[in-house]
Design a protein around this motif. Structure first.
Motif, PDB file in Angstrom:
ATOM      1  N   VAL A  83       0.850  -1.189   0.000  1.00 23.32           N
ATOM      2  CA  VAL A  83       0.000   0.000   0.000  1.00 23.32           C
ATOM      3  C   VAL A  83       0.886   1.238   0.000  1.00 23.32           C
ATOM      4  CG1 VAL A  83      -1.753   1.317   1.265  1.00 23.32           C
ATOM      5  CG2 VAL A  83      -1.858  -1.187   1.241  1.00 23.32           C
ATOM      6  N   ILE A  84       0.569   2.180  -0.894  1.00 21.52           N
ATOM      7  CA  ILE A  84       1.227   3.480  -0.897  1.00 21.52           C
ATOM      8  C   ILE A  84       0.173   4.498  -0.495  1.00 21.52           C
ATOM      9  CG2 ILE A  84       2.472   5.209  -2.244  1.00 21.52           C
ATOM     10  CD1 ILE A  84       3.414   2.994  -4.099  1.00 21.52           C
ATOM     11  N   HIS A  85       0.337   5.066   0.676  1.00 17.81           N
ATOM     12  CA  HIS A  85      -0.682   5.934   1.263  1.00 17.81           C
ATOM     13  C   HIS A  85      -0.283   7.399   1.073  1.00 17.81           C
ATOM     14  CE1 HIS A  85      -3.681   7.628   3.788  1.00 17.81           C
ATOM     15  NE2 HIS A  85      -2.854   7.916   4.776  1.00 17.81           N
ATOM     16  N   LEU A  86      -0.901   8.041   0.082  1.00 18.15           N
ATOM     17  CA  LEU A  86      -0.610   9.437  -0.234  1.00 18.15           C
ATOM     18  C   LEU A  86      -1.805  10.350   0.023  1.00 18.15           C
ATOM     19  CD1 LEU A  86       1.275   8.764  -3.588  1.00 18.15           C
ATOM     20  CD2 LEU A  86       2.293   9.189  -1.333  1.00 18.15           C
ATOM     21  N   ALA A  87      -2.955   9.774   0.341  1.00 21.23           N
ATOM     22  CA  ALA A  87      -4.151  10.579   0.604  1.00 21.23           C
ATOM     23  C   ALA A  87      -3.991  11.337   1.916  1.00 21.23           C
ATOM     24  CB  ALA A  87      -5.388   9.679   0.668  1.00 21.23           C
ATOM     25  N   ALA A  88      -4.334  12.608   1.890  1.00 24.84           N
ATOM     26  CA  ALA A  88      -4.283  13.433   3.102  1.00 24.84           C
ATOM     27  C   ALA A  88      -4.936  14.762   2.801  1.00 24.84           C
ATOM     28  CB  ALA A  88      -2.838  13.663   3.554  1.00 24.84           C
ATOM     29  N   GLN A  89      -5.365  15.432   3.838  1.00 23.67           N
ATOM     30  CA  GLN A  89      -5.746  16.836   3.674  1.00 23.67           C
ATOM     31  C   GLN A  89      -4.461  17.643   3.717  1.00 23.67           C
ATOM     32  OE1 GLN A  89      -8.735  18.546   2.953  1.00 23.67           O
ATOM     33  NE2 GLN A  89      -7.080  20.013   2.591  1.00 23.67           N
ATOM     34  N   ALA A  90      -4.123  18.264   2.605  1.00 25.96           N
ATOM     35  CA  ALA A  90      -2.859  18.967   2.469  1.00 25.96           C
ATOM     36  C   ALA A  90      -3.028  20.456   2.741  1.00 25.96           C
ATOM     37  CB  ALA A  90      -2.298  18.760   1.062  1.00 25.96           C
ATOM     38  N   GLY A  91      -1.901  21.159   2.845  1.00 23.46           N
ATOM     39  CA  GLY A  91      -1.897  22.605   2.954  1.00 23.46           C
ATOM     40  C   GLY A  91      -1.659  23.094   4.365  1.00 23.46           C
ATOM     41  N   VAL A  92      -0.622  23.918   4.529  1.00 23.16           N
ATOM     42  CA  VAL A  92      -0.305  24.476   5.843  1.00 23.16           C
ATOM     43  C   VAL A  92      -1.331  25.531   6.242  1.00 23.16           C
ATOM     44  CG1 VAL A  92       1.357  25.884   7.104  1.00 23.16           C
ATOM     45  CG2 VAL A  92       2.151  23.963   5.706  1.00 23.16           C
ATOM     46  N   ARG A  93      -1.599  26.484   5.358  1.00 23.50           N
ATOM     47  CA  ARG A  93      -2.450  27.623   5.732  1.00 23.50           C
ATOM     48  C   ARG A  93      -3.909  27.220   5.897  1.00 23.50           C
ATOM     49  NH1 ARG A  93       0.618  31.234   1.173  1.00 23.50           N
ATOM     50  NH2 ARG A  93       2.647  31.243   2.231  1.00 23.50           N
ATOM     51  N   TYR A  94      -4.368  26.267   5.074  1.00 22.28           N
ATOM     52  CA  TYR A  94      -5.765  25.836   5.167  1.00 22.28           C
ATOM     53  C   TYR A  94      -6.044  25.160   6.507  1.00 22.28           C
ATOM     54  CZ  TYR A  94     -10.211  23.714   3.673  1.00 22.28           C
ATOM     55  OH  TYR A  94     -11.516  23.346   3.567  1.00 22.28           O
ATOM     56  N   SER A  95      -5.010  24.608   7.137  1.00 21.12           N
ATOM     57  CA  SER A  95      -5.212  23.952   8.434  1.00 21.12           C
ATOM     58  C   SER A  95      -5.572  24.956   9.520  1.00 21.12           C
ATOM     59  CB  SER A  95      -3.973  23.148   8.841  1.00 21.12           C
ATOM     60  OG  SER A  95      -2.878  23.991   9.141  1.00 21.12           O
ATOM     61  N   LEU A  96      -5.287  26.234   9.274  1.00 14.67           N
ATOM     62  CA  LEU A  96      -5.687  27.276  10.219  1.00 14.67           C
ATOM     63  C   LEU A  96      -7.168  27.608  10.073  1.00 14.67           C
ATOM     64  CD1 LEU A  96      -2.661  29.713   9.710  1.00 14.67           C
ATOM     65  CD2 LEU A  96      -2.867  27.824  11.348  1.00 14.67           C
ATOM     66  N   GLN A  97      -7.746  27.301   8.905  1.00 16.02           N
ATOM     67  CA  GLN A  97      -9.141  27.639   8.620  1.00 16.02           C
ATOM     68  C   GLN A  97     -10.094  26.474   8.858  1.00 16.02           C
ATOM     69  OE1 GLN A  97      -9.302  29.129   4.563  1.00 16.02           O
ATOM     70  NE2 GLN A  97      -7.226  29.919   4.736  1.00 16.02           N
ATOM     71  N   ASN A  98      -9.647  25.263   8.566  1.00 14.77           N
ATOM     72  CA  ASN A  98     -10.536  24.103   8.638  1.00 14.77           C
ATOM     73  C   ASN A  98      -9.823  22.935   9.329  1.00 14.77           C
ATOM     74  OD1 ASN A  98     -12.534  22.224   8.276  1.00 14.77           O
ATOM     75  ND2 ASN A  98     -12.494  22.254   6.044  1.00 14.77           N
ATOM     76  N   PRO A  99      -9.570  23.060  10.618  1.00 15.65           N
ATOM     77  CA  PRO A  99      -8.790  22.023  11.313  1.00 15.65           C
ATOM     78  C   PRO A  99      -9.454  20.657  11.316  1.00 15.65           C
ATOM     79  CG  PRO A  99      -9.763  23.559  12.890  1.00 15.65           C
ATOM     80  CD  PRO A  99      -9.953  24.154  11.533  1.00 15.65           C
ATOM     81  N   HIS A 100     -10.783  20.612  11.321  1.00 17.25           N
ATOM     82  CA  HIS A 100     -11.460  19.317  11.411  1.00 17.25           C
ATOM     83  C   HIS A 100     -11.190  18.446  10.186  1.00 17.25           C
ATOM     84  CE1 HIS A 100     -13.535  20.334  15.096  1.00 17.25           C
ATOM     85  NE2 HIS A 100     -13.885  21.486  14.566  1.00 17.25           N
ATOM     86  N   VAL A 145       3.864   2.115   2.627  1.00 19.77           N
ATOM     87  CA  VAL A 145       4.640   3.337   2.419  1.00 19.77           C
ATOM     88  C   VAL A 145       3.679   4.507   2.564  1.00 19.77           C
ATOM     89  CG1 VAL A 145       6.033   4.670   0.775  1.00 19.77           C
ATOM     90  CG2 VAL A 145       6.225   2.164   0.845  1.00 19.77           C
ATOM     91  N   TYR A 146       4.014   5.488   3.394  1.00 22.85           N
ATOM     92  CA  TYR A 146       3.083   6.588   3.620  1.00 22.85           C
ATOM     93  C   TYR A 146       3.799   7.936   3.521  1.00 22.85           C
ATOM     94  CZ  TYR A 146       4.964   6.895   8.399  1.00 22.85           C
ATOM     95  OH  TYR A 146       5.792   7.043   9.484  1.00 22.85           O
ATOM     96  N   ALA A 147       3.018   8.950   3.186  1.00 24.64           N
ATOM     97  CA  ALA A 147       3.550  10.298   3.003  1.00 24.64           C
ATOM     98  C   ALA A 147       3.601  11.036   4.326  1.00 24.64           C
ATOM     99  CB  ALA A 147       2.682  11.069   2.011  1.00 24.64           C
ATOM    100  N   SER A 148       4.782  11.550   4.636  1.00 23.73           N
ATOM    101  CA  SER A 148       4.923  12.543   5.689  1.00 23.73           C
ATOM    102  C   SER A 148       5.274  13.861   5.005  1.00 23.73           C
ATOM    103  CB  SER A 148       5.986  12.108   6.706  1.00 23.73           C
ATOM    104  OG  SER A 148       6.026  13.018   7.798  1.00 23.73           O
ATOM    105  N   SER A 149       5.924  14.766   5.708  1.00 29.66           N
ATOM    106  CA  SER A 149       6.161  16.089   5.140  1.00 29.66           C
ATOM    107  C   SER A 149       7.355  16.746   5.814  1.00 29.66           C
ATOM    108  CB  SER A 149       4.917  16.969   5.345  1.00 29.66           C
ATOM    109  OG  SER A 149       5.199  18.333   5.086  1.00 29.66           O
ATOM    110  N   SER A 150       8.042  17.601   5.080  1.00 27.99           N
ATOM    111  CA  SER A 150       9.123  18.389   5.671  1.00 27.99           C
ATOM    112  C   SER A 150       8.586  19.339   6.735  1.00 27.99           C
ATOM    113  CB  SER A 150       9.853  19.186   4.588  1.00 27.99           C
ATOM    114  OG  SER A 150       8.985  20.099   3.944  1.00 27.99           O
ATOM    115  N   SER A 151       7.275  19.594   6.724  1.00 30.65           N
ATOM    116  CA  SER A 151       6.680  20.489   7.716  1.00 30.65           C
ATOM    117  C   SER A 151       6.852  19.966   9.138  1.00 30.65           C
ATOM    118  CB  SER A 151       5.185  20.675   7.432  1.00 30.65           C
ATOM    119  OG  SER A 151       4.976  21.279   6.185  1.00 30.65           O
ATOM    120  N   VAL A 152       7.090  18.671   9.306  1.00 36.08           N
ATOM    121  CA  VAL A 152       7.194  18.125  10.660  1.00 36.08           C
ATOM    122  C   VAL A 152       8.364  18.720  11.433  1.00 36.08           C
ATOM    123  CG1 VAL A 152       6.121  15.943   9.975  1.00 36.08           C
ATOM    124  CG2 VAL A 152       8.622  16.119   9.999  1.00 36.08           C
ATOM    125  N   TYR A 153       9.356  19.242  10.734  1.00 40.56           N
ATOM    126  CA  TYR A 153      10.547  19.733  11.431  1.00 40.56           C
ATOM    127  C   TYR A 153      10.248  20.977  12.264  1.00 40.56           C
ATOM    128  CZ  TYR A 153      13.381  16.343   8.956  1.00 40.56           C
ATOM    129  OH  TYR A 153      13.918  15.158   8.498  1.00 40.56           O
TER     130      TYR A 153
END
Length: 329
Positions: free
Chosen positions: A83-100, A126-134
């Motif tokens: 399984v390659i898991h790439l589905a996610a709600q993306a976007g840094v700024r949108y997470s400030l508007q729609n956290p749910h 295999v799953y997607a993380s992000s450089s944002s975690v740092y």
């Protein structure tokens, strides 16, 4: 591939990275089943056009990761081993508007997938993380050994949580897992909410662009072809079974290891578009990071990962694609 070989399941298959991964898997003869919920975070028609252009021959199911019954039925039908898991709600700024949306997709959806991979004995996830975690803990170049406990956005927090959840399932149940921290991926058919396409479209149309932190930012832009090569290399090299208490869970940076100044990035777009940008300088946006830079030594040694595309080669492709797809002149 043999007809009896279970297909590779790719979540987020209509997304930017997902569609390219599906295309690459098909090109090497793999059977692929994709799923995507075609949400409205950006135009679903772009996602459908992307699939039609890149991977029209895959079996693509419309399904949301929060649909536990539907997801379980799909696993029972397909019995995937990879399984390659790439589905996610993306976007840094949108997470400030729609956290749910991030909690539903990135946390609840990920748990649903982990549970099915565990109970259906999937061989490798295999799953997607992000450089944002740092986040605020990072010191360039970002190494996988650095702490990730000071995220700058809810999006980053959910991706860090995914890594912790993955580790726990690997430790408790022996589920083999590989997490990939993507660094600002760009290319044709990219996401319209990201700087490469936002700037390309605006410059082509003669519209102003907002340049945050007064242009004093650096990003590790990574071309989609390099990212896809890393994803497939990771899929083909699952971590070994637990040894001496070390669970079968690994995390890799997939980046270009060459951060680019924002002003240089804009200059390349200007050259490709044949016109100057109308730049409007703005202060730093909440949730953004001033600099990203991947330490890729671990991925190079374990996966043979060697990014090859410079922005001078990759960005003009984006500008040309925007001109063709959106009809801007």
């Amino acid at each position: 591939m043999s007809d009896s070989t279970p297909p590779v399941l790719v979540t987020g298959a209509a997304g930017f990275i997902g569609a390219y991964v599906c295309r690459a898997l098909r090109a090497r003869g793999e059977a692929v089943i994709g799923l995507d919920n075609f949400n409205g975070y950006y135009d679903p028609q772009l996602k459908r056009d992307r699939v039609a252009a890149l991977c029209p021959d895959i079996d693509l199911r419309t399904l949301d990761l929060t649909d536990r019954a539907g997801l379980a039925a799909l696993f029972d039908e397909l019995q995937p081993q990879r399984v390659i898991h790439l589905a996610a709600q993306a976007g840094v700024r949108y997470s400030l508007q729609n956290p749910h949306a991030y909690v539903d997709s990135n946390l609840a959806g990920f748990v649903n997938l982990l549970e099915l991979c565990r109970h259906r004995h999937v061989g490798h996830l295999v799953y997607a993380s992000s450089s944002s975690v740092y986040g605020d803990s990072a010191t360039p170049p970002f190494s996988e050994d650095q702490r990730i406990d000071k995220p700058r956005s809810l999006y980053a927090a959910t991706k860090a949580a995914n890594e912790l959840m993955g580790y726990s399932y690997a430790q408790l149940y022996g589920l083999r897992m590989t997490g990939l921290r993507f660094f600002t991926v760009y290319g044709r058919w990219g996401r319209p909410d990201m700087a490469p396409m936002i700037f390309s479209r605006a410059v082509l149309a003669g519209q102003p662009i907002e340049v945050f932190n007064n242009g004093e930012m650096r990003r590790d832009f990574t071309h989609i072809d390099d990212i896809v090569a890393g994803v497939l290399a990771a899929l083909d090299r699952p971590p070994p079974a637990a040894v001496d208490g070390v669970p079968p869970h690994r995390v890799f940076n997939l980046g270009n290891h060459t951060p680019v100044e924002l002003e240089r990035f804009i200059a390349v777009i200007e050259a490709a578009a044949g016109r100057k940008a109308d730049k409007v300088y703005k202060p730093m946006q909440p949730g953004d990071m001033v600099e990203t830079m991947a330490d890729t030594q671990r991925a190079r040694e374990a996966l043979g990962f060697e990014p090859r595309t410079a922005i001078e080669d990759g960005l003009p492709e984006v500008v040309d694609w925007c001109r063709d797809y959106f009809g801007t002149v």
